[in-house]
Motif scaffolding. Structure first.
Motif, mmCIF file in Angstrom:
data_model
loop_
_atom_site.group_PDB
_atom_site.id
_atom_site.type_symbol
_atom_site.label_atom_id
_atom_site.label_comp_id
_atom_site.label_asym_id
_atom_site.label_seq_id
_atom_site.Cartn_x
_atom_site.Cartn_y
_atom_site.Cartn_z
ATOM 1 N N ASP A 180 0.850 -1.184 0.000
ATOM 2 C CA ASP A 180 0.000 0.000 0.000
ATOM 3 C C ASP A 180 0.895 1.246 0.000
ATOM 4 N N GLY A 181 0.617 2.175 -0.879
ATOM 5 C CA GLY A 181 1.412 3.397 -0.989
ATOM 6 C C GLY A 181 1.357 4.259 0.250
ATOM 7 N N SER A 182 0.313 4.127 1.055
ATOM 8 C CA SER A 182 0.201 4.965 2.263
ATOM 9 C C SER A 182 1.173 4.510 3.343
ATOM 10 N N GLU A 183 1.743 3.309 3.159
ATOM 11 C CA GLU A 183 2.685 2.800 4.147
ATOM 12 C C GLU A 183 4.105 3.318 3.912
ATOM 13 N N ALA A 184 4.316 4.052 2.820
ATOM 14 C CA ALA A 184 5.655 4.579 2.541
ATOM 15 C C ALA A 184 6.007 5.628 3.582
ATOM 16 N N PHE A 185 7.267 5.704 3.926
ATOM 17 C CA PHE A 185 7.713 6.699 4.891
ATOM 18 C C PHE A 185 7.564 8.085 4.301
ATOM 19 N N GLU A 186 7.133 8.988 5.141
ATOM 20 C CA GLU A 186 6.909 10.364 4.688
ATOM 21 C C GLU A 186 8.187 10.936 4.094
ATOM 22 N N GLY A 187 8.048 11.495 2.895
ATOM 23 C CA GLY A 187 9.172 12.127 2.227
ATOM 24 C C GLY A 187 9.980 11.184 1.351
ATOM 25 N N LEU A 188 9.736 9.890 1.416
ATOM 26 C CA LEU A 188 10.467 8.945 0.584
ATOM 27 C C LEU A 188 9.591 8.514 -0.596
ATOM 28 N N PRO A 189 10.182 8.318 -1.768
ATOM 29 C CA PRO A 189 9.383 7.883 -2.927
ATOM 30 C C PRO A 189 8.901 6.433 -2.743
ATOM 31 N N TYR A 190 7.748 6.158 -3.314
ATOM 32 C CA TYR A 190 7.188 4.793 -3.277
ATOM 33 C C TYR A 190 7.967 3.920 -4.256
ATOM 34 N N SER A 191 8.270 2.718 -3.847
ATOM 35 C CA SER A 191 8.993 1.795 -4.716
ATOM 36 C C SER A 191 8.468 0.380 -4.506
ATOM 37 N N ALA A 192 8.222 -0.327 -5.614
ATOM 38 C CA ALA A 192 7.822 -1.736 -5.556
ATOM 39 C C ALA A 192 8.315 -2.408 -6.836
ATOM 40 N N THR A 193 8.594 -3.678 -6.751
ATOM 41 C CA THR A 193 9.078 -4.427 -7.907
ATOM 42 C C THR A 193 7.984 -5.352 -8.407
ATOM 43 N N ILE A 194 7.776 -5.339 -9.731
ATOM 44 C CA ILE A 194 6.826 -6.245 -10.374
ATOM 45 C C ILE A 194 7.663 -7.262 -11.146
ATOM 46 N N SER A 195 7.372 -8.551 -10.932
ATOM 47 C CA SER A 195 8.130 -9.622 -11.574
ATOM 48 C C SER A 195 7.266 -10.366 -12.586
ATOM 49 N N ALA A 196 7.930 -10.890 -13.618
ATOM 50 C CA ALA A 196 7.242 -11.671 -14.642
ATOM 51 C C ALA A 196 8.179 -12.753 -15.157
ATOM 52 N N ILE A 197 7.597 -13.820 -15.704
ATOM 53 C CA ILE A 197 8.373 -14.867 -16.340
ATOM 54 C C ILE A 197 7.945 -14.964 -17.804
ATOM 55 N N GLY A 198 8.821 -15.468 -18.646
ATOM 56 C CA GLY A 198 8.528 -15.622 -20.075
ATOM 57 C C GLY A 198 9.796 -15.420 -20.870
ATOM 58 N N SER A 199 9.681 -15.510 -22.186
ATOM 59 C CA SER A 199 10.837 -15.315 -23.053
ATOM 60 C C SER A 199 11.267 -13.853 -23.050
ATOM 61 N N ALA A 200 12.571 -13.619 -22.943
ATOM 62 C CA ALA A 200 13.118 -12.257 -22.907
ATOM 63 C C ALA A 200 13.121 -11.667 -24.309
ATOM 64 N N PRO A 201 13.066 -10.380 -24.471
ATOM 65 C CA PRO A 201 12.935 -9.394 -23.406
ATOM 66 C C PRO A 201 11.467 -9.198 -23.019
ATOM 67 N N ILE A 202 11.235 -8.946 -21.733
ATOM 68 C CA ILE A 202 9.893 -8.634 -21.239
ATOM 69 C C ILE A 202 9.842 -7.129 -21.026
ATOM 70 N N ILE A 203 8.861 -6.486 -21.604
ATOM 71 C CA ILE A 203 8.718 -5.035 -21.518
ATOM 72 C C ILE A 203 7.467 -4.722 -20.691
ATOM 73 N N PHE A 204 7.631 -3.922 -19.655
ATOM 74 C CA PHE A 204 6.515 -3.544 -18.793
ATOM 75 C C PHE A 204 5.966 -2.188 -19.221
ATOM 76 N N SER A 205 4.655 -2.019 -19.094
ATOM 77 C CA SER A 205 4.025 -0.732 -19.318
ATOM 78 C C SER A 205 2.741 -0.691 -18.505
ATOM 79 N N ILE A 206 2.222 0.505 -18.284
ATOM 80 C CA ILE A 206 0.949 0.674 -17.586
ATOM 81 C C ILE A 206 -0.148 0.713 -18.630
ATOM 82 N N SER A 207 -1.127 -0.182 -18.501
ATOM 83 C CA SER A 207 -2.184 -0.248 -19.502
ATOM 84 C C SER A 207 -3.403 0.584 -19.118
ATOM 85 N N ALA A 208 -3.561 0.900 -17.853
ATOM 86 C CA ALA A 208 -4.687 1.742 -17.406
ATOM 87 C C ALA A 208 -4.354 2.312 -16.025
ATOM 88 N N GLY A 209 -4.981 3.444 -15.701
ATOM 89 C CA GLY A 209 -4.836 4.029 -14.370
ATOM 90 C C GLY A 209 -3.644 4.889 -14.193
#
Length: 145
Positions: free
Chosen positions: A116-145
């Motif tokens: 949850d983004g609200s759990e980030a420490f005040e003043g620090l940027p939010y960071s999270a890692t999204i993982s995927a499996i499959g044939s390389a290269p895997i390209i991530f993008s935001i599809s909505a929101g």
């Protein structure tokens, strides 16, 4: 009839062959995702009927070559690069073309939740890692929101 002798005439007809040697026009084939329908046609010219076959190597598991239409079709089951040589023949002769199909695994996102983004420490940027499996290269993008 001349003077009581029958005259005969012999005619020989020579028909020239218009047979055209086959030529494969396809020089490359697109990649194929594992588990998805694949349909590509090997293009060739020449006197018909043409007959297509795999002269050497193997098609990816799950794919088949139609010997009459030149279609490679099916659902590939195994990732990898598969090299083969296509042969097309008619009554005049044959042509060959080395080809390959790379079968790749579709990417699957393995991350199921993000902090949850609200759990980030005040003043620090939010960071999270999204993982995927499959044939390389895997390209991530935001599809909505």
């Amino acid at each position: 009839s001349l003077g009581g002798v029958a005259a005969t005439t012999s005619v020989t007809v020579i028909q020239e062959s218009t047979c055209i040697l086959p030529t494969i026009l396809t020089t490359a084939l697109p990649n194929a995702p594992v588990g998805e329908v694949y349909l590509e046609t090997i293009s060739a010219t020449g006197s018909v009927p043409l007959e297509f076959s795999v002269a050497s190597g193997t098609l990816p598991p799950g794919l088949t070559l139609d010997s009459v239409s030149g279609e490679i079709f099916g659902i590939p089951t195994t990732a990898g690069t598969f090299d083969f040589t296509i042969l097309v023949a008619n009554e005049c002769g044959f042509d060959t073309q080395p080809l390959s199909i790379t079968v790749c695994d579709l990417p699957t996102i393995t991350t199921t939740t993000l902090p949850d983004g609200s759990e980030a420490f005040e003043g620090l940027p939010y960071s999270a890692t999204i993982s995927a499996i499959g044939s390389a290269p895997i390209i991530f993008s935001i599809s909505a929101g």
